[in-house]
Design a protein around this motif. Structure first.
Motif, mmCIF file in Angstrom:
data_model
loop_
_atom_site.group_PDB
_atom_site.id
_atom_site.type_symbol
_atom_site.label_atom_id
_atom_site.label_comp_id
_atom_site.label_asym_id
_atom_site.label_seq_id
_atom_site.Cartn_x
_atom_site.Cartn_y
_atom_site.Cartn_z
ATOM 1 N N LYS A 169 0.828 -1.213 0.000
ATOM 2 C CA LYS A 169 0.000 0.000 0.000
ATOM 3 C C LYS A 169 0.862 1.263 0.000
ATOM 4 O O LYS A 169 0.551 2.235 -0.680
ATOM 5 N N ASP A 170 1.967 1.228 0.758
ATOM 6 C CA ASP A 170 2.874 2.381 0.782
ATOM 7 C C ASP A 170 3.502 2.613 -0.591
ATOM 8 O O ASP A 170 3.637 3.757 -1.048
ATOM 9 N N LEU A 171 3.882 1.519 -1.243
ATOM 10 C CA LEU A 171 4.511 1.640 -2.563
ATOM 11 C C LEU A 171 3.510 2.094 -3.618
ATOM 12 O O LEU A 171 3.863 2.855 -4.519
ATOM 13 N N GLN A 172 2.266 1.631 -3.508
ATOM 14 C CA GLN A 172 1.228 2.111 -4.432
ATOM 15 C C GLN A 172 1.051 3.615 -4.293
ATOM 16 O O GLN A 172 0.969 4.340 -5.294
ATOM 17 N N ASP A 173 0.989 4.090 -3.059
ATOM 18 C CA ASP A 173 0.826 5.525 -2.811
ATOM 19 C C ASP A 173 2.019 6.302 -3.370
ATOM 20 O O ASP A 173 1.851 7.346 -4.009
ATOM 21 N N LEU A 174 3.210 5.771 -3.166
ATOM 22 C CA LEU A 174 4.418 6.425 -3.659
ATOM 23 C C LEU A 174 4.437 6.449 -5.186
ATOM 24 O O LEU A 174 4.842 7.444 -5.798
ATOM 25 N N TYR A 175 3.968 5.358 -5.787
ATOM 26 C CA TYR A 175 3.890 5.293 -7.255
ATOM 27 C C TYR A 175 2.940 6.355 -7.800
ATOM 28 O O TYR A 175 3.283 7.113 -8.717
ATOM 29 N N VAL A 176 1.724 6.426 -7.256
ATOM 30 C CA VAL A 176 0.727 7.373 -7.771
ATOM 31 C C VAL A 176 1.212 8.810 -7.571
ATOM 32 O O VAL A 176 1.140 9.636 -8.489
ATOM 33 N N ARG A 177 1.729 9.121 -6.392
ATOM 34 C CA ARG A 177 2.233 10.470 -6.143
ATOM 35 C C ARG A 177 3.463 10.760 -7.005
ATOM 36 O O ARG A 177 3.719 11.910 -7.377
ATOM 37 N N LEU A 179 3.939 10.022 -10.033
ATOM 38 C CA LEU A 179 3.635 10.286 -11.443
ATOM 39 C C LEU A 179 3.780 11.760 -11.801
ATOM 40 O O LEU A 179 3.906 12.108 -12.970
ATOM 41 N N ASN A 180 3.749 12.620 -10.783
ATOM 42 C CA ASN A 180 4.041 14.041 -11.043
ATOM 43 C C ASN A 180 5.137 14.551 -10.116
ATOM 44 O O ASN A 180 5.185 15.735 -9.777
ATOM 45 N N SER A 181 6.026 13.616 -9.712
ATOM 46 C CA SER A 181 7.157 13.999 -8.863
ATOM 47 C C SER A 181 8.328 13.055 -9.120
ATOM 48 O O SER A 181 8.301 11.902 -8.696
ATOM 49 N N LYS A 182 9.343 13.555 -9.807
ATOM 50 C CA LYS A 182 10.509 12.722 -10.097
ATOM 51 C C LYS A 182 11.213 12.266 -8.821
ATOM 52 O O LYS A 182 11.762 11.160 -8.754
ATOM 53 N N LYS A 183 11.171 13.096 -7.818
ATOM 54 C CA LYS A 183 11.813 12.767 -6.547
ATOM 55 C C LYS A 183 11.161 11.545 -5.913
ATOM 56 O O LYS A 183 11.848 10.645 -5.402
ATOM 57 N N LYS A 184 9.831 11.496 -5.936
ATOM 58 C CA LYS A 184 9.118 10.358 -5.355
ATOM 59 C C LYS A 184 9.350 9.090 -6.191
ATOM 60 O O LYS A 184 9.447 7.988 -5.647
ATOM 61 N N LEU A 185 9.423 9.233 -7.509
ATOM 62 C CA LEU A 185 9.716 8.077 -8.353
ATOM 63 C C LEU A 185 11.099 7.519 -8.051
ATOM 64 O O LEU A 185 11.299 6.295 -8.056
ATOM 65 N N GLN A 186 12.058 8.373 -7.793
ATOM 66 C CA GLN A 186 13.389 7.920 -7.439
ATOM 67 C C GLN A 186 13.371 7.170 -6.115
ATOM 68 O O GLN A 186 14.065 6.163 -5.946
ATOM 69 N N ARG A 187 12.562 7.653 -5.173
ATOM 70 C CA ARG A 187 12.416 6.944 -3.891
ATOM 71 C C ARG A 187 11.813 5.571 -4.104
ATOM 72 O O ARG A 187 12.238 4.588 -3.488
ATOM 73 N N LEU A 188 10.821 5.500 -4.973
ATOM 74 C CA LEU A 188 10.184 4.218 -5.277
ATOM 75 C C LEU A 188 11.190 3.240 -5.889
ATOM 76 O O LEU A 188 11.278 2.076 -5.478
#
Length: 223
Positions: A169-177, A179-188
């Motif tokens: 669930k945490d990774l799903q949230d990080l994935y969706v967020r 999609l408009n944040s390169k920083k969050k995608l890098q964390r994922l």
């Protein structure tokens, strides 16, 4: 996006046209006898490969994230993977890349001892089916293969993360967020890199993630 809400993969709505499905897809047919369906599919615009069998020598084609749908015969294939022929090969396919949609492709009725082959595949396409029925069934399978829930579920399986767990669930949230944040995608990507712990799982896992990201961004942009 609201800060306190946890987003889910299912919040992303994606629609692919038939033309996009055909353009994005690659099909593999595994059968000891080359079927005429190959020529029909190519005429319809599909990218199709054929293998008479999968052995230890050519198994790497399944370890690469190349295919979306496999039509798999039962008899006279997969003997390198076990006595259960097509069933043994099917288990290998689903273990290596669970995102692949695999159809039973046979003209013979299987006995009760082979029932697991039907149970573990994603559908049945009879060799006796007409071209219209075959195309409809194949397009249905490809649409499933390209669905975001299917891709995400497979990614979690490859990463050995329990579906619907807090980590999932945490990774799903990080994935969706992300999609408009390169920083969050890098964390994922960083978090997944710690659990994708072999060359094969990294190759499959990151390919699935990139596919999920591409589809998600496409949905956000309305493309």
């Amino acid at each position: 996006m609201e800060f306190f809400k946890k987003y889910k993969v299912e919040d992303i709505k994606i629609h692919l046209t038939r033309e996009e499905i055909i353009r994005r897809s690659r099909i593999l047919i595994i059968d000891d006898e080359r079927p005429d369906l190959i020529d029909d599919l190519k005429k319809a615009g599909f990218a199709v490969d054929y293998e008479q069998d999968i052995t230890k020598e050519n198994m790497k084609i399944l370890e690469n994230p190349l295919y979306d749908l496999i039509l798999l015969d039962y008899g006279n294939v997969g003997k390198s993977f076990g006595q259960d022929q097509g069933l043994s090969l099917l288990r290998f396919i689903k273990r290596v890349n669970p995102a692949l949609v695999v159809y039973t492709y046979t003209s013979k009725a299987l006995d009760s001892n082979q029932a697991d082959f039907y149970r573990l595949t994603d559908g049945v396409l009879s060799k006796d089916a007409g071209i219209a029925e075959s195309l409809e069934k194949i397009e249905e399978g490809l649409r499933r293969a390209h669905s975001l829930p299917n891709i995400w579920k497979a990614l979690m399986q490859v990463a050995d993360i329990k579906i619907n767990s807090e980590e999932d669930k945490d990774l799903q949230d990080l994935y969706v967020r992300g999609l408009n944040s390169k920083k969050k995608l890098q964390r994922l990507k960083s978090r997944l890199s710690h659990v994708l712990n072999s060359d094969v799982t990294q190759k499959i896992g990151f390919a699935l993630l990139e596919k999920a990201i591409e589809l998600g961004i496409k949905s956000f942009l309305g493309a």
